[in-house]
Design an enzyme around this catalytic site. Structure first.
Site, PDB file in Angstrom:
ATOM      1  N   GLU A 178      -1.730  10.862   2.385  1.00 52.84           N
ATOM      2  CA  GLU A 178      -1.047  11.897   3.153  1.00 52.84           C
ATOM      3  C   GLU A 178      -2.053  12.932   3.648  1.00 52.84           C
ATOM      4  O   GLU A 178      -2.986  13.303   2.936  1.00 52.84           O
ATOM      5  CB  GLU A 178       0.017  12.575   2.276  1.00 52.84           C
ATOM      6  N   ASP A 218       2.134   8.146   0.479  1.00 55.34           N
ATOM      7  CA  ASP A 218       1.392   9.394   0.301  1.00 55.34           C
ATOM      8  C   ASP A 218       0.159   9.228  -0.576  1.00 55.34           C
ATOM      9  O   ASP A 218      -0.870   9.865  -0.343  1.00 55.34           O
ATOM     10  CB  ASP A 218       2.302  10.464  -0.305  1.00 55.34           C
TER      11      ASP A 218
END
Length: 252
Positions: free
Chosen positions: A80, A108
């Site tokens: 992320e 992420d």
């Protein structure tokens, strides 16, 4: 809200959020709530990774920021915050190296200990509702989902919370602190309710006052991320590496 975000988050996180919104053609001057949400999500992802390493025996260990063991491998790969091209490059590299199944959507984090991608969620609503939305979107049992709320609740795939209780407490405390600081400035209701946000936008309301300098601690080990409005702690060498990697402009 924009002033609040710039005061309350690490400059690197703010810069990454600005870059992400620009990449998707969004105006942070208008979408201030989204700006705050992106910064919050980024910080949680970084805090999730804080202090967690893998030693030579392949065991997961927690290392204090003052510990000299800088050569240990970080347990989590942060995906992320990168531009989409670089993020997919990192994901492909992980899959080629570990044999992990390539996810359909960008996750992420990647957990090198459990060998799985992780999707982090931060919600202003009920955790179980947001969890189901994430699960329905991802439609993959290979990607682990972990949801946090601003009220201290959390939900994870098969109730496997990945991190130790103390590490999760730091994240929960930080989220609760953000909520309290927003509320003290009259920003929380608009952050939760889009209708209220539109009203405030029309009235041209702006957050007032300086961020408080008080300190909230969670148990014995407290990341500087919990200092209400001070930049979160990150290893200086890793910060430089992440900045060079995350903020590098893609070649045309």
């Amino acid at each position: 809200m924009e002033d609040f975000v710039r005061q309350c988050f690490n400059p690197m996180i703010v810069e990454l959020a600005e870059k992400a919104m620009k990449e998707y053609g969004e105006d942070l001057k208008i979408e201030t709530n989204k700006f705050a949400a992106i910064c919050t999500h980024l910080e949680v992802c970084f805090m999730y990774s804080d202090f967690h390493f893998i030693n030579e025996q392949g065991e997961s260990i927690i290392v204090e920021p003052e510990d000299p063991n800088a050569l240990l491998k970080h347990r989590f790969e942060i995906i992320e915050g990168r531009d989409r091209t670089m993020a997919w490059t990192v994901v492909n590299s992980i899959c080629n190296t570990t044999g992990a199944e390539k996810p359909k959507f960008l996750p992420d984090l990647y957990d090198y200990k459990e060998n799985r991608f992780i999707e982090i969620g931060v919600t202003r609503r009920e955790v179980h509702i947001y969890y189901l939305e994430k699960a329905n979107k991802i439609k993959s049992e290979k990607t682990h989902i972990h949801i946090f709320s601003f009220t201290g609740e959390e939900m994870a795939t098969k109730a496997d919370y990945t991190l130790d209780e103390e590490s999760r407490a730091r994240i929960k405390t930080r989220l609760f602190t953000i909520r309290q600081e927003m509320a003290s400035r009259g920003l929380w209701d608009s952050f939760v309710s889009p209708k209220e946000a539109k009203k405030q936008l029309k009235k041209g309301l702006k957050s007032q006052g300086q961020c408080a300098g008080s300190l909230i601690k969670a148990f014995r080990r407290t990341s500087p991320a919990l200092r209400i409005l001070e930049p979160m702690w990150m290893d200086s060498n890793r910060t430089a590496t992440l900045r060079a990697s995350f903020l590098k402009c893609p070649k045309k």
